[in-house]
Scaffold this motif. Structure first.
Motif, short mmCIF file in Angstrom:
data_model
loop_
_atom_site.label_atom_id
_atom_site.label_comp_id
_atom_site.label_asym_id
_atom_site.label_seq_id
_atom_site.Cartn_x
_atom_site.Cartn_y
_atom_site.Cartn_z
N LEU A 105 0.84 -1.20 0.00
CA LEU A 105 0.00 0.00 0.00
C LEU A 105 0.87 1.26 0.00
CD1 LEU A 105 -2.70 -0.97 2.66
CD2 LEU A 105 -2.96 -0.94 0.19
N LEU A 106 1.89 1.26 0.83
CA LEU A 106 2.78 2.42 0.92
C LEU A 106 3.54 2.64 -0.38
CD1 LEU A 106 4.08 1.69 4.51
CD2 LEU A 106 2.62 3.61 3.85
N GLU A 107 3.96 1.56 -1.02
CA GLU A 107 4.73 1.66 -2.25
C GLU A 107 3.92 2.31 -3.38
OE1 GLU A 107 6.22 -2.27 -3.00
OE2 GLU A 107 7.63 -2.16 -1.32
N GLU A 108 2.60 2.19 -3.34
CA GLU A 108 1.75 2.82 -4.37
C GLU A 108 2.01 4.31 -4.47
OE1 GLU A 108 -2.48 1.95 -4.41
OE2 GLU A 108 -2.07 -0.02 -3.51
N ARG A 109 2.37 4.95 -3.36
CA ARG A 109 2.63 6.40 -3.34
C ARG A 109 4.05 6.73 -2.94
NH1 ARG A 109 -2.75 9.72 -1.77
NH2 ARG A 109 -1.36 11.50 -1.97
N ASP A 110 4.96 5.77 -3.05
CA ASP A 110 6.37 5.97 -2.69
C ASP A 110 6.54 6.43 -1.25
OD1 ASP A 110 7.36 5.16 -5.19
OD2 ASP A 110 6.94 7.15 -6.01
N LEU A 111 5.72 5.91 -0.35
CA LEU A 111 5.82 6.22 1.07
C LEU A 111 6.63 5.15 1.77
CD1 LEU A 111 2.06 7.16 1.64
CD2 LEU A 111 3.97 8.74 1.36
N LYS A 112 7.23 5.51 2.89
CA LYS A 112 8.02 4.57 3.69
C LYS A 112 7.37 4.39 5.05
CE LYS A 112 11.73 4.78 0.91
NZ LYS A 112 11.61 3.94 -0.23
N LEU A 113 7.37 3.16 5.53
CA LEU A 113 6.90 2.88 6.89
C LEU A 113 8.04 3.18 7.84
CD1 LEU A 113 4.75 1.70 8.79
CD2 LEU A 113 5.80 -0.54 8.39
N ARG A 138 -8.59 2.96 25.67
CA ARG A 138 -9.03 2.47 24.36
C ARG A 138 -7.78 2.25 23.51
NH1 ARG A 138 -13.66 3.10 20.60
NH2 ARG A 138 -12.75 3.05 18.51
N PRO A 139 -7.61 1.05 22.94
CA PRO A 139 -6.40 0.77 22.16
C PRO A 139 -6.23 1.75 20.98
CG PRO A 139 -7.58 -1.25 22.62
CD PRO A 139 -8.48 -0.13 23.04
N ILE A 140 -4.96 2.09 20.72
CA ILE A 140 -4.61 2.99 19.61
C ILE A 140 -3.53 2.30 18.78
CG2 ILE A 140 -3.61 5.22 18.96
CD1 ILE A 140 -4.59 6.29 21.68
N LEU A 141 -3.77 2.25 17.48
CA LEU A 141 -2.76 1.77 16.54
C LEU A 141 -2.24 3.00 15.81
CD1 LEU A 141 -1.23 -0.49 15.06
CD2 LEU A 141 -3.15 -0.60 13.46
N ARG A 142 -0.94 3.32 16.01
CA ARG A 142 -0.32 4.48 15.36
C ARG A 142 0.65 3.99 14.30
NH1 ARG A 142 0.63 7.31 20.83
NH2 ARG A 142 -1.28 8.51 21.00
N ILE A 143 0.50 4.52 13.12
CA ILE A 143 1.38 4.18 12.01
C ILE A 143 2.03 5.48 11.54
CG2 ILE A 143 1.48 3.25 9.67
CD1 ILE A 143 -0.94 1.49 10.48
N PHE A 144 3.36 5.46 11.52
CA PHE A 144 4.12 6.64 11.10
C PHE A 144 4.69 6.39 9.71
CE2 PHE A 144 4.15 6.56 15.69
CZ PHE A 144 3.84 7.87 16.02
N ILE A 145 4.42 7.33 8.79
CA ILE A 145 4.88 7.20 7.42
C ILE A 145 5.77 8.38 7.05
CG2 ILE A 145 2.89 5.83 6.68
CD1 ILE A 145 1.76 8.46 5.41
N TYR A 146 6.55 8.19 6.00
CA TYR A 146 7.47 9.23 5.55
C TYR A 146 7.43 9.31 4.03
CZ TYR A 146 11.89 11.58 4.56
OH TYR A 146 12.86 12.44 4.10
#
Length: 139
Positions: A5-13, A23-31
């Motif tokens: 999914l990230l590669e579709e827009r040249d993003l990096k995880l 309440r659980p939180i899932l945080r995803i940091f992209i660059y």
């Protein structure tokens, strides 16, 4: 699962955090090397949210947050020394190098098991195992 999914827009995880207090939180940091935008975060949030709903990997209700890593973020893995080439960096050492415990300069990347930082016009080679912590700096 996230990489295609990230590669579709040249993003990096850059990082993933899962916080279970309250309440659980899932945080995803992209660059995005060209600058991470709100549009990038919204775009990947919609796709990741849909993927996670289909896969049902988190069996409880949670909040999904997608953001950039921030201007003065802590570097957490070796690949980031290449991802953030050209940025200002502060590295705190475990053992002094040239009688200094802190190196500040421009990150030139990683070569073998060393991080290269240009400090005052001179390249400093810092063994990965001698790095206590490293943060990007915003000037």
């Amino acid at each position: 699962m996230l990489e295609p999914l990230l590669e579709e827009r040249d993003l990096k995880l850059v990082d993933i955090e899962y916080i279970t207090e309250g309440r659980p939180i899932l945080r995803i940091f992209i660059y995005n090397p060209e600058g991470t935008s709100i549009d990038d975060c919204e775009w990947i949030s919609r796709r990741i949210g849909a993927l996670l709903d289909v896969e049902d990997l988190i069996p409880v209700s949670y909040t999904l947050e997608v953001s950039s890593p921030g201007l003065e973020r802590k570097l957490k893995n070796e690949e980031e020394y290449d991802i953030f080439k050209g940025r200002d960096i502060k590295i705190v050492l475990k053992e002094p190098l040239d009688k200094k415990n802190v190196i500040r300069g421009i990150l030139k990347g990683k070569e073998n098991r060393e991080v290269v930082v240009e400090e005052e016009g001179e390249d400093k080679r810092i063994p990965i195992e001698n790095i206590a912590r490293a943060n990007l700096e915003f000037k």
